[in-house]
Motif scaffolding. Structure first.
Motif, PDB file in Angstrom:
ATOM      1  N   SER A   1       0.845  -1.395   0.214  1.00 40.09           N
ATOM      2  CA  SER A   1      -0.236   0.134   0.421  1.00 40.09           C
ATOM      3  C   SER A   1       1.061   1.253  -0.221  1.00 40.09           C
ATOM      4  CB  SER A   1      -1.059  -0.096   1.361  1.00 40.09           C
ATOM      5  OG  SER A   1      -0.554   0.184   2.102  1.00 40.09           O
ATOM      6  N   HIS A   2       2.296   1.233   0.532  1.00 40.29           N
ATOM      7  CA  HIS A   2       3.412   2.025   0.167  1.00 40.29           C
ATOM      8  C   HIS A   2       2.371   3.082   1.520  1.00 40.29           C
ATOM      9  CE1 HIS A   2       4.894   1.723  -3.961  1.00 40.29           C
ATOM     10  NE2 HIS A   2       5.617   1.125  -3.013  1.00 40.29           N
ATOM     11  N   ILE A   3       2.385   3.123   2.435  1.00 42.02           N
ATOM     12  CA  ILE A   3       1.690   4.403   3.721  1.00 42.02           C
ATOM     13  C   ILE A   3       2.585   3.378   4.878  1.00 42.02           C
ATOM     14  CG2 ILE A   3      -0.263   4.327   3.014  1.00 42.02           C
ATOM     15  CD1 ILE A   3      -2.039   2.948   5.083  1.00 42.02           C
ATOM     16  N   ASN A   4       2.630   3.609   5.994  1.00 45.00           N
ATOM     17  CA  ASN A   4       2.964   3.528   7.282  1.00 45.00           C
ATOM     18  C   ASN A   4       2.248   3.471   8.356  1.00 45.00           C
ATOM     19  OD1 ASN A   4       5.449   4.230   6.382  1.00 45.00           O
ATOM     20  ND2 ASN A   4       5.156   6.146   7.628  1.00 45.00           N
ATOM     21  N   THR A   5       2.326   1.373   8.395  1.00 45.00           N
ATOM     22  CA  THR A   5       1.209   0.676   9.481  1.00 45.00           C
ATOM     23  C   THR A   5       1.985   0.169  10.665  1.00 45.00           C
ATOM     24  OG1 THR A   5       1.734  -1.669   8.368  1.00 45.00           O
ATOM     25  CG2 THR A   5       0.201  -0.237   7.023  1.00 45.00           C
ATOM     26  N   GLY A   6       1.082  -0.900  11.279  1.00 43.13           N
ATOM     27  CA  GLY A   6       1.375  -1.581  12.245  1.00 43.13           C
ATOM     28  C   GLY A   6       0.952  -0.186  13.537  1.00 43.13           C
ATOM     29  N   ALA A   7       1.391  -1.119  14.524  1.00 40.41           N
ATOM     30  CA  ALA A   7       1.252  -1.181  16.436  1.00 40.41           C
ATOM     31  C   ALA A   7       1.564   0.903  16.388  1.00 40.41           C
ATOM     32  CB  ALA A   7       1.604  -1.629  17.123  1.00 40.41           C
ATOM     33  N   LEU A   8       2.933   0.821  15.978  1.00 35.38           N
ATOM     34  CA  LEU A   8       3.494   2.394  16.016  1.00 35.38           C
ATOM     35  C   LEU A   8       2.771   3.396  15.344  1.00 35.38           C
ATOM     36  CD1 LEU A   8       5.688   4.766  17.097  1.00 35.38           C
ATOM     37  CD2 LEU A   8       7.084   3.784  15.513  1.00 35.38           C
ATOM     38  N   THR A   9       1.971   3.394  14.310  1.00 29.69           N
ATOM     39  CA  THR A   9       1.634   3.865  13.225  1.00 29.69           C
ATOM     40  C   THR A   9       0.499   4.433  14.232  1.00 29.69           C
ATOM     41  OG1 THR A   9       2.498   3.482  11.420  1.00 29.69           O
ATOM     42  CG2 THR A   9       0.253   4.477  11.320  1.00 29.69           C
ATOM     43  N   ILE A  10      -0.600   3.067  14.503  1.00 33.01           N
ATOM     44  CA  ILE A  10      -1.767   3.243  15.203  1.00 33.01           C
ATOM     45  C   ILE A  10      -1.562   4.381  16.606  1.00 33.01           C
ATOM     46  CG2 ILE A  10      -3.393   2.310  16.351  1.00 33.01           C
ATOM     47  CD1 ILE A  10      -2.841   0.318  14.387  1.00 33.01           C
ATOM     48  N   SER A  11      -0.364   4.046  17.549  1.00 32.89           N
ATOM     49  CA  SER A  11       0.125   4.610  18.937  1.00 32.89           C
ATOM     50  C   SER A  11      -0.262   5.874  18.266  1.00 32.89           C
ATOM     51  CB  SER A  11       1.156   4.404  19.468  1.00 32.89           C
ATOM     52  OG  SER A  11       1.386   4.337  20.677  1.00 32.89           O
ATOM     53  N   ILE A  12       1.178   6.544  17.374  1.00 34.85           N
ATOM     54  CA  ILE A  12       0.828   8.205  17.482  1.00 34.85           C
ATOM     55  C   ILE A  12      -0.636   8.631  16.509  1.00 34.85           C
ATOM     56  CG2 ILE A  12       1.729   9.411  15.399  1.00 34.85           C
ATOM     57  CD1 ILE A  12       4.507   7.690  15.105  1.00 34.85           C
ATOM     58  N   LEU A  13      -1.330   8.368  15.550  1.00 29.81           N
ATOM     59  CA  LEU A  13      -2.805   8.588  15.534  1.00 29.81           C
ATOM     60  C   LEU A  13      -3.760   9.031  16.514  1.00 29.81           C
ATOM     61  CD1 LEU A  13      -3.536   6.382  12.163  1.00 29.81           C
ATOM     62  CD2 LEU A  13      -2.823   8.661  12.310  1.00 29.81           C
ATOM     63  N   ALA A  14      -3.301   7.956  17.866  1.00 28.52           N
ATOM     64  CA  ALA A  14      -4.425   7.894  18.662  1.00 28.52           C
ATOM     65  C   ALA A  14      -4.227   8.591  19.394  1.00 28.52           C
ATOM     66  CB  ALA A  14      -4.496   6.156  19.943  1.00 28.52           C
ATOM     67  N   ASP A  15      -3.007   9.545  19.501  1.00 28.41           N
ATOM     68  CA  ASP A  15      -2.632  11.116  20.437  1.00 28.41           C
ATOM     69  C   ASP A  15      -2.215  12.599  19.613  1.00 28.41           C
ATOM     70  OD1 ASP A  15      -1.390   9.819  22.420  1.00 28.41           O
ATOM     71  OD2 ASP A  15       0.737   9.080  21.624  1.00 28.41           O
ATOM     72  N   ILE A  16      -3.678  12.165  18.505  1.00 31.22           N
ATOM     73  CA  ILE A  16      -3.452  13.933  17.505  1.00 31.22           C
ATOM     74  C   ILE A  16      -5.235  13.695  17.285  1.00 31.22           C
ATOM     75  CG2 ILE A  16      -1.202  12.868  16.345  1.00 31.22           C
ATOM     76  CD1 ILE A  16      -2.435  12.259  13.623  1.00 31.22           C
ATOM     77  N   LYS A  17      -5.097  14.956  16.582  1.00 31.11           N
ATOM     78  CA  LYS A  17      -6.839  14.953  16.697  1.00 31.11           C
ATOM     79  C   LYS A  17      -6.580  16.036  15.423  1.00 31.11           C
ATOM     80  CE  LYS A  17     -10.804  14.157  17.951  1.00 31.11           C
ATOM     81  NZ  LYS A  17     -11.518  12.739  17.314  1.00 31.11           N
ATOM     82  N   VAL A  18      -7.485  15.904  14.075  1.00 30.27           N
ATOM     83  CA  VAL A  18      -7.455  16.839  13.246  1.00 30.27           C
ATOM     84  C   VAL A  18      -8.608  17.626  12.521  1.00 30.27           C
ATOM     85  CG1 VAL A  18      -5.038  15.939  12.315  1.00 30.27           C
ATOM     86  CG2 VAL A  18      -7.715  14.997  11.768  1.00 30.27           C
ATOM     87  N   ASP A  19      -8.433  18.685  11.926  1.00 30.14           N
ATOM     88  CA  ASP A  19      -9.925  18.821  10.995  1.00 30.14           C
ATOM     89  C   ASP A  19     -10.459  17.699  10.549  1.00 30.14           C
ATOM     90  OD1 ASP A  19      -9.712  21.428  12.912  1.00 30.14           O
ATOM     91  OD2 ASP A  19      -8.354  21.995  11.559  1.00 30.14           O
ATOM     92  N   LEU A  20      -9.708  17.756   9.310  1.00 27.91           N
ATOM     93  CA  LEU A  20     -10.233  16.924   8.789  1.00 27.91           C
ATOM     94  C   LEU A  20      -9.454  15.446   8.055  1.00 27.91           C
ATOM     95  CD1 LEU A  20     -12.430  16.225   6.374  1.00 27.91           C
ATOM     96  CD2 LEU A  20     -11.142  18.380   4.975  1.00 27.91           C
ATOM     97  N   CYS A  21     -10.180  14.218   7.979  1.00 32.17           N
ATOM     98  CA  CYS A  21      -9.298  13.698   7.222  1.00 32.17           C
ATOM     99  C   CYS A  21      -9.903  13.377   5.728  1.00 32.17           C
ATOM    100  CB  CYS A  21      -9.914  12.715   8.040  1.00 32.17           C
ATOM    101  SG  CYS A  21      -8.890  10.661   7.546  1.00 32.17           S
TER     102      CYS A  21
END
Length: 247
Positions: free
Chosen positions: A146-166
């Protein structure tokens, strides 16, 4: 079905969904997996697809900097222009991967100031050409498919941010099943991206509408904007416009 017809079908499915599995094609085309493997080998030898274990990948998806080879590029550019209309100065965005998102990055106005988190190194590289965009690449295990970053580290980082639009691309979208995909790791990342966002814009060329993959990402109720290359009044979008904003 003649071999030429099978090849045409296989190439179309690869262009639409970036990846196909031999087992799925065998069922869809009602032929043996050995026949599919021979078909994929021939297509790979002619330079039309990339053969991998268990299936094949799209060349345009894996070599997106060869812009002339991108499937439905004009449609994806139209989608990108519509998405840009959703972006306000100062917004914090979260971008997925894929050729539609790469086209968005290429068309981002030079004077549009915003912050973009992304799980895609390719999208990040394109965005760095825009001086007004602050780019933050979310790390993790880089998926070869898929050429994107995946796995536990990616999901952990995402859990700590909040954005206006995905802003996410999709491999399957239907009224009944919502957003679906064929890669388990990608599904988990997309779910985490949606949780990290106040609003979700799902982008899809018309050919992917009303198609279903094996794994569910989210229902239509999670989507705020559906952005396609069609006119919003197109009959194909009528069912979607009842539950979300169609652009």
């Amino acid at each position: 079905m003649l071999k030429e017809e099978r090849h045409t079908y296989i190439i179309k499915q690869i262009n639409l969904h970036n990846k196909v599995l031999s087992s799925d094609l065998s069922i869809e085309l009602n032929v043996s997996e050995d026949t599919i493997r021979r078909d994929l080998n021939e297509l790979a030898e002619s330079g039309k697809v990339l053969k991998v274990y268990g299936g094949a990948l799209s060349k345009s998806f894996h070599y997106p900097f060869q812009q002339n080879d991108i499937y439905a590029r004009e449609s994806k550019k139209e989608i990108a222009r519509k998405v840009i209309g959703l972006i306000q100065p100062g917004m914090v965005l979260l971008a997925g991967g894929g050729t539609s998102l790469i086209e968005l990055a290429r068309l981002m106005p030079e004077n549009l100031h915003c912050t973009v988190f992304t799980v895609s190194p390719l999208v990040a590289l394109e965005l760095t050409e825009r001086s007004g965009v602050d780019v933050i690449l979310i790390g993790g295990h880089l998926s070869k498919n898929s050429h994107i970053n995946t796995g536990a580290l990616t999901i952990s980082i995402l859990a700590d941010i909040k954005v206006d639009l995905c802003i996410l691309g999709t491999n399957g979208l239907s009224l009944e099943e919502g957003v679906t995909d064929s890669d388990w790791e990608v599904v988990q990342v997309k779910k985490a991206m949606i949780k990290a966002s106040q609003k979700l814009a799902m982008v899809s060329i018309a050919e992917k509408l009303n198609s279903v993959q094996k794994m569910k990402v989210c229902g239509l109720n999670a989507i705020h904007y559906l952005v396609t290359d069609l006119d919003p009044a197109d009959k194909m979008l009528q069912g979607y416009s009842k539950t979300l904003t169609v652009l």
